[in-house]
Design a protein around this motif. Structure first.
Motif, short mmCIF file in Angstrom:
data_model
loop_
_atom_site.label_atom_id
_atom_site.label_comp_id
_atom_site.label_asym_id
_atom_site.label_seq_id
_atom_site.Cartn_x
_atom_site.Cartn_y
_atom_site.Cartn_z
N UNK A 83 -13.99 6.17 -9.28
CA UNK A 83 -13.60 7.23 -8.35
C UNK A 83 -12.39 6.83 -7.52
N UNK A 84 -11.58 7.82 -7.15
CA UNK A 84 -10.44 7.61 -6.27
C UNK A 84 -10.48 8.66 -5.16
N UNK A 116 -5.87 1.36 -1.93
CA UNK A 116 -5.16 2.57 -2.31
C UNK A 116 -4.41 2.38 -3.61
N UNK A 117 -4.42 3.42 -4.44
CA UNK A 117 -3.82 3.32 -5.78
C UNK A 117 -2.34 2.99 -5.70
N UNK A 118 -1.60 3.66 -4.82
CA UNK A 118 -0.17 3.40 -4.72
C UNK A 118 0.12 1.96 -4.34
N UNK A 127 -3.38 13.02 -1.49
CA UNK A 127 -3.05 11.84 -0.68
C UNK A 127 -4.24 10.90 -0.60
N UNK A 128 -5.45 11.43 -0.51
CA UNK A 128 -6.63 10.57 -0.53
C UNK A 128 -6.72 9.82 -1.86
N UNK A 188 1.81 3.78 1.93
CA UNK A 188 0.56 4.47 1.64
C UNK A 188 -0.48 3.49 1.17
N UNK A 189 -1.61 3.48 1.87
CA UNK A 189 -2.67 2.52 1.54
C UNK A 189 -3.01 1.71 2.76
#
Length: 321
Positions: free
Chosen positions: A170-171, A225-227, A267-268, A314-315
């Motif tokens: 999940x993300x 965070x993915x980024x 963004x989440x 981001x993150x």
């Protein structure tokens, strides 16, 4: 004894607490010698040991008024076990350092211990030992150990131009759940699962060794965070990554929470941490199982691009977040 017959860790004392915890933690086959001596002794069939460590501080990583002791134990174990599988290894054991206020109840301690044990049960690992100290707030230090089973470790530095980027797990769920809690929003129906995701992540444990077996060239646990985390892969590999936002899953519950809070669900997904999904790169010709979703590709250049724009922020950052 305290009023209401609530027994605290202060009533038990250090060695009583250790005995209470140890009594709730059976040892698995990888543990030759568990709690009770100066150190544990573990099997290392591969001849190499994968090690990771993490620290959780009350008020920073969890709140006892938002999460039960059981949830905190599951979360503390999960985020460390996820680091092991992200190397393509099988977790074998955890050792836990625990700082406790003397007024913490033994019931809360039992729930915390049970959370650790049951999360470890998912991967066949054990809590093989640790340490206890008095603290003004709850502090949990976890070291996780794993075995590669003859496989090469999958690092962050192996991504190659032409590889696909894929995610498992999940993300954005944990970030949405935290946002709901911070806003004091009533989480009902599908939104309840988002709050639960903040309290207790669900790492895709089997996908780490699976990815290693499929020939993953790079992999990591998406904790910040993915980024941000894919930025580490890009930097370590000397390449760029392009993400396709249309390929990133935005479940209905995320969209509903975003509408309620006036946020952007994507963004989440891109910047939310603590879901402990896995992100990996694979040679383009590899046929990936349904547990993996292709979300981008590795290209020449640097950084991570989304819709043609390089995203450098981001993150989560512990000293800025």
């Amino acid at each position: 004894m305290h009023k209401g017959c609530v027994i605290t860790v202060g009533d038990l004392g250090e060695f009583g607490v250790i005995q209470r915890i140890s009594g709730r933690l059976p040892q698995g086959a990888a543990v030759l010698l568990g709690p009770g001596d100066d150190a544990a002794v573990l099997r290392a069939p591969d001849g190499r040991v994968v090690v990771s460590t993490d620290l959780l501080v009350e008020g920073r990583h969890f709140r006892r008024d938002w999460s039960s002791g059981y949830d905190i134990g599951r979360k503390a174990a999960a985020q460390n076990l996820a680091d092991i599988v992200a190397m393509g290894a099988d977790p074998t054991a955890l050792v836990v350092g625990l700082g406790l206020p003397p007024d913490a109840s033994t019931g809360w301690l039992d729930a915390l211990t049970d959370g650790f044990r049951e999360e470890c049960d998912l991967v066949g690992a054990s809590v093989a030992g640790g340490d206890i100290v008095r603290s003004e707030t709850v502090v949990i230090g976890v070291t996780a150990l794993g075995d590669l089973g003859g496989r090469a470790p999958v690092t962050r530095s192996g991504a190659r131009v032409g590889d696909v980027v894929a995610v498992a797990g999940r993300l954005g769920h944990a970030a949405a759940g935290l946002a709901l809690l911070e806003a004091g929003a009533a989480a009902t129906g599908p939104l309840t699962a988002l709050v639960d995701a903040h309290r207790r992540p669900l790492p895709p444990y089997t996908c780490g060794p699976e990815a290693a077996g499929l020939g993953a060239t790079a992999m990591l646990d998406v904790s910040d965070g993915l980024l941000q985390d894919l930025g580490h892969v890009a930097g370590a590999s000397g390449a760029g990554i392009v993400l396709d936002p249309a390929a990133l899953p935005v479940p209905e519950a995320l969209a509903d929470a975003a509408a309620l809070l006036g946020s952007d669900p994507l963004e989440w997904v891109l910047t939310g941490g603590e879901d402990h999904a896995l992100a990996a790169t694979f040679p383009h010709q590899v046929r990936l199982p349904p547990s993996w979703t292709v979300v981008g590709r590795v290209v020449e250049g640097e950084g991570v691009q989304v819709t043609g724009r390089t995203r450098t922020t981001g993150g989560w950052d512990h000293f800025r977040g």
